[in-house]
Enzyme design. Structure first.
Site, short mmCIF file in Angstrom:
data_model
loop_
_atom_site.label_atom_id
_atom_site.label_comp_id
_atom_site.label_asym_id
_atom_site.label_seq_id
_atom_site.Cartn_x
_atom_site.Cartn_y
_atom_site.Cartn_z
N TYR A 1 -6.97 27.58 47.45
CA TYR A 1 -7.96 28.61 47.77
C TYR A 1 -9.21 28.43 46.93
O TYR A 1 -9.20 27.71 45.94
CB TYR A 1 -7.37 30.01 47.61
CG TYR A 1 -7.24 30.49 46.19
CD1 TYR A 1 -6.28 29.98 45.34
CD2 TYR A 1 -8.10 31.47 45.69
CE1 TYR A 1 -6.16 30.43 44.03
CE2 TYR A 1 -7.98 31.92 44.38
CZ TYR A 1 -7.02 31.40 43.57
OH TYR A 1 -6.91 31.84 42.27
N ARG B 1 -14.58 21.51 43.93
CA ARG B 1 -13.23 21.76 43.39
C ARG B 1 -12.21 21.89 44.52
O ARG B 1 -11.06 21.44 44.40
CB ARG B 1 -13.24 23.03 42.52
CG ARG B 1 -11.91 23.25 41.82
CD ARG B 1 -11.96 24.40 40.83
NE ARG B 1 -12.27 25.66 41.49
CZ ARG B 1 -12.56 26.79 40.86
NH1 ARG B 1 -12.61 26.81 39.54
NH2 ARG B 1 -12.83 27.90 41.53
N ARG C 1 11.30 24.90 58.58
CA ARG C 1 10.98 25.05 57.15
C ARG C 1 11.44 23.84 56.36
O ARG C 1 12.27 23.94 55.47
CB ARG C 1 11.64 26.34 56.63
CG ARG C 1 11.26 26.67 55.20
CD ARG C 1 11.88 27.99 54.73
NE ARG C 1 11.73 28.14 53.29
CZ ARG C 1 12.57 27.65 52.39
NH1 ARG C 1 13.65 26.99 52.76
NH2 ARG C 1 12.34 27.82 51.11
N LYS D 1 -6.15 24.44 42.27
CA LYS D 1 -6.33 25.88 42.59
C LYS D 1 -5.38 26.28 43.71
O LYS D 1 -5.77 26.53 44.85
CB LYS D 1 -7.79 26.20 42.92
CG LYS D 1 -8.10 27.68 42.79
CD LYS D 1 -9.58 27.93 42.73
CE LYS D 1 -9.94 29.40 42.87
NZ LYS D 1 -9.53 30.26 41.77
N GLU E 1 -5.81 30.39 29.43
CA GLU E 1 -6.93 31.00 30.16
C GLU E 1 -6.53 32.41 30.57
O GLU E 1 -5.41 32.85 30.29
CB GLU E 1 -7.33 30.16 31.38
CG GLU E 1 -6.19 29.92 32.36
CD GLU E 1 -6.53 28.90 33.44
OE1 GLU E 1 -7.70 28.80 33.84
OE2 GLU E 1 -5.60 28.22 33.90
N LEU F 1 -7.30 25.80 34.92
CA LEU F 1 -8.16 25.54 36.08
C LEU F 1 -9.56 25.21 35.56
O LEU F 1 -10.07 25.93 34.69
CB LEU F 1 -8.22 26.80 36.96
CG LEU F 1 -9.05 26.62 38.23
CD1 LEU F 1 -8.24 25.84 39.26
CD2 LEU F 1 -9.49 27.95 38.79
N1 PLP Z 1 -8.83 30.32 35.63
C1 PLP Z 1 -8.04 30.81 36.60
C2 PLP Z 1 -6.55 30.72 36.45
C3 PLP Z 1 -8.60 31.39 37.74
O1 PLP Z 1 -7.80 31.87 38.71
C4 PLP Z 1 -10.01 31.48 37.85
C5 PLP Z 1 -10.64 32.09 39.02
O2 PLP Z 1 -9.99 32.63 39.87
C6 PLP Z 1 -10.79 30.97 36.81
C7 PLP Z 1 -10.17 30.39 35.72
C8 PLP Z 1 -12.29 31.02 36.87
O3 PLP Z 1 -12.76 30.05 37.75
P1 PLP Z 1 -14.16 30.25 38.50
O4 PLP Z 1 -15.19 30.36 37.42
O5 PLP Z 1 -14.31 28.98 39.26
O6 PLP Z 1 -14.06 31.45 39.34
#
Ligand code: PLP
Length: 285
Positions: A33, A52, A101, A148, A180, A205
């Site tokens: 996503y 990304r 599945r 992501k 994070e 991420l």
């Molecule tokens: N880290 C995680 C786990 C996230 O889910 C997100 C955004 O949803 C971010 C960091 C921040 O990423 P972005 O600045 O691209 O929204």
């Protein structure tokens, strides 16, 4: 006004936006996503989000059903159809719906692509003025957090724990260091004015907002260090903040109930937020 979503080539009322129960996004979280902010009806830093997206789908060998330029056109069309001024566009692509599945990738199945919008006044959000508290939780996620993926159960639980504690975000901890936030990148400003954020890699991420903020700070000769930091270091810092597409730059004023500095948003956080909002407006599409 009726909200409009996009599903596999059609713009439909949200209530009619449906995918199969055999969709692999639903059965296996076999999907990717992206979330891009919308400011004054325009997409923010969307090239970074689409880059990304392309990388994430590549990492799981999932072919996008539309080109990146076409995806951006659909995002813009959806913003227009919803008369969206400020908010976000969510997009998800999954490996589609097979006839059963099977775990292994199906052949000849078209990926699913869906999008919807939601309203949020990111620039004027009250939390931007007050800052937020965060709690810490163990990082329970898989080993490829750079993808992501829609497999977000660990973050659902982390952010639910934060909500239950009256906090605005959960900072996830692994090996004594902050990885994070549940849906954000984490930063601190050290006592000697170094902006510190964890280095990219499979543990986090690669945040699009993080990337832009690091570049904008470096352009202004601010000192930036990309390395892991602990909660103790964050509590001894001058400032702490998070970044994401849906908050931009957001001050963190307490961690597990303990204040960061004087418990108020600091000047560097406010400055970086202003710089980011200017960048966002200047580069919106
Ligand atoms: N880290 C995680 C786990 C996230 O889910 C997100 C955004 O949803 C971010 C960091 C921040 O990423 P972005 O600045 O691209 O929204």
């Amino acid at each position: 006004m009726e909200q409009i979503a996009y599903v596999n080539g059609s713009f439909v009322p949200l209530a009619d936006a449906k995918v199969s129960i055999l969709d692999r996004g639903f059965l296996f979280a076999d999907g990717i996503y992206e979330v891009a902010a919308v400011l004054d009806g325009k997409l923010i830093d969307n090239a970074s989000h689409l880059a990304r997206l392309e990388r994430s789908v590549g990492e799981i060998s999932l072919a996008l059903p539309e080109s990146l330029p076409r995806i951006q056109e659909i995002q813009q069309e959806l913003v227009r159809r919803n008369s969206l001024v400020n908010g976000m566009v969510y997009l998800e692509v999954t490996r589609g719906a097979d006839t059963g599945r099977d775990f292994a990738f199906p052949t000849g199945v078209k990926p699913t692509l869906v999008m919807f919008t939601s309203v949020k006044d990111i620039v004027n959000a009250p939390s931007a003025r007050t800052g937020i508290g965060v709690i810490t939780v163990p990082d329970l996620r898989w080993a490829r957090r750079d993808i992501k993926s829609v497999a977000l159960l660990a973050q659902v639980l982390a952010k639910q724990a934060a909500a239950a504690a009256g906090a605005g975000e959960a900072w996830m901890i692994e090996d004594g260091k902050v990885t994070e936030g549940g849906s954000s990148s984490c930063f601190i400003l050290t006592q000697d004015d170094v902006i510190v954020t964890r280095q990219n890699g499979s543990a986090i991420l690669p945040g699009c907002t993080r990337k832009a903020v690091v570049a904008l700070a470096e352009e202004r000769q601010l000192r930036v260090e990309e390395r892991a930091f602990s909660v103790e270091e964050a509590l001894a810092a001058k400032e702490a903040f998070i970044t994401s597409a849906t908050v931009f730059v957001q001050a963190v004023v307490s961690i597990d109930g303990k204040p960061v500095a004087d418990g108020k948003p600091g000047p560097m956080t406010s400055r970086l937020r202003e710089i980011y909002v200017d960048f966002a407006r200047a580069t919106a599409v």
